[in-house]
Design a protein around this motif. Structure first.
Motif, PDB file in Angstrom:
ATOM      1  N   ASP A   2      80.214  44.225  16.506  1.00  0.00           N
ATOM      2  CA  ASP A   2      78.797  43.731  17.754  1.00  0.00           C
ATOM      3  C   ASP A   2      79.510  42.004  17.782  1.00  0.00           C
ATOM      4  N   TYR A   3      79.875  41.469  16.974  1.00  0.00           N
ATOM      5  CA  TYR A   3      80.843  40.445  17.033  1.00  0.00           C
ATOM      6  C   TYR A   3      81.831  40.460  17.866  1.00  0.00           C
ATOM      7  N   THR A   5      82.624  43.222  19.713  1.00  0.00           N
ATOM      8  CA  THR A   5      82.105  43.812  21.684  1.00  0.00           C
ATOM      9  C   THR A   5      82.149  42.982  22.220  1.00  0.00           C
ATOM     10  N   ALA A   6      81.174  41.578  21.294  1.00  0.00           N
ATOM     11  CA  ALA A   6      80.461  40.926  22.003  1.00  0.00           C
ATOM     12  C   ALA A   6      81.773  39.593  23.203  1.00  0.00           C
ATOM     13  N   ALA A   9      84.168  41.181  26.009  1.00  0.00           N
ATOM     14  CA  ALA A   9      83.535  41.695  27.072  1.00  0.00           C
ATOM     15  C   ALA A   9      83.335  39.852  27.805  1.00  0.00           C
ATOM     16  N   ARG A  10      83.983  38.868  27.158  1.00  0.00           N
ATOM     17  CA  ARG A  10      83.979  37.731  27.027  1.00  0.00           C
ATOM     18  C   ARG A  10      85.767  37.640  27.513  1.00  0.00           C
ATOM     19  N   THR A  46      78.120  31.206  19.166  1.00  0.00           N
ATOM     20  CA  THR A  46      77.338  31.571  20.495  1.00  0.00           C
ATOM     21  C   THR A  46      76.797  32.947  20.015  1.00  0.00           C
ATOM     22  N   ASP A  47      77.454  33.589  19.095  1.00  0.00           N
ATOM     23  CA  ASP A  47      76.723  34.788  18.270  1.00  0.00           C
ATOM     24  C   ASP A  47      75.903  34.825  17.782  1.00  0.00           C
TER      25      ASP A  47
END
Ligand code: HEM
Length: 113
Positions: A2-3, A5-6, A9-10, A46-47
């Motif tokens: 998940d980290y 993937t996030a 995106a950024r 952030t995550d």
């Protein structure tokens, strides 16, 4: 995952900003935010993850090379002339070097934020 993937995106947003946005104060502020997210000042926050606490300074500099080298096939796949591809590649190299300078600010200016 998940980290990853996030962050991916950024990362995509950073590429578009670097190519399309004016380099104004908002852009500058966001570069400073990204800088802090590599440094222990804000890494993992952030995550909300438990990963390495800092990306070391030497890696920030070393990464200029792969980020510059790997973009070339993307620049070359839309039928532009070789001269245009070289021009875009040089512009990208300059822009990545510029952002690496911003992103290493927290490492060399301890306490001045
Ligand atoms: C020129 C060097 C580099 C570039 C252009 C780059 C690009 C980026 C971008 C655009 C982000 C997203 C920031 C955001 O908006 O939250 C990011 C975050 C991140 N990058 Fe880099 N990066 C560089 C160096 C490195 C290196 C050397 C590593 C690790 C070996 C790394 C690992 C990470 C990690 C783990 C995050 C997430 C940080 C967090 O916890 O918020 N980066 N990077």
């Amino acid at each position: 995952m998940d980290y990853l993937t996030a962050v991916r995106a950024r990362f995509g947003k950073w590429i578009l900003d670097l190519c399309e946005r004016p380099y104004d104060q908002d852009w500058l502020n966001y570069q400073h935010e990204i800088a802090k997210r590599h440094h222990s000042l804000k890494k993992n926050k952030t995550d909300n993850v438990d990963a390495v606490p800092i990306i070391h300074y030497r890696y920030m500099i070393a990464f200029i090379y792969p980020i510059t080298a790997t973009i070339k096939p993307f620049l070359a796949k839309n039928g532009h002339s070789q001269a245009d591809i070289e021009g875009m590649h040089n512009a990208w190299f300059k822009a990545v070097t510029l952002t690496a300078i911003f992103w290493t600010y927290p490492y060399v200016n301890a306490g001045e934020f």
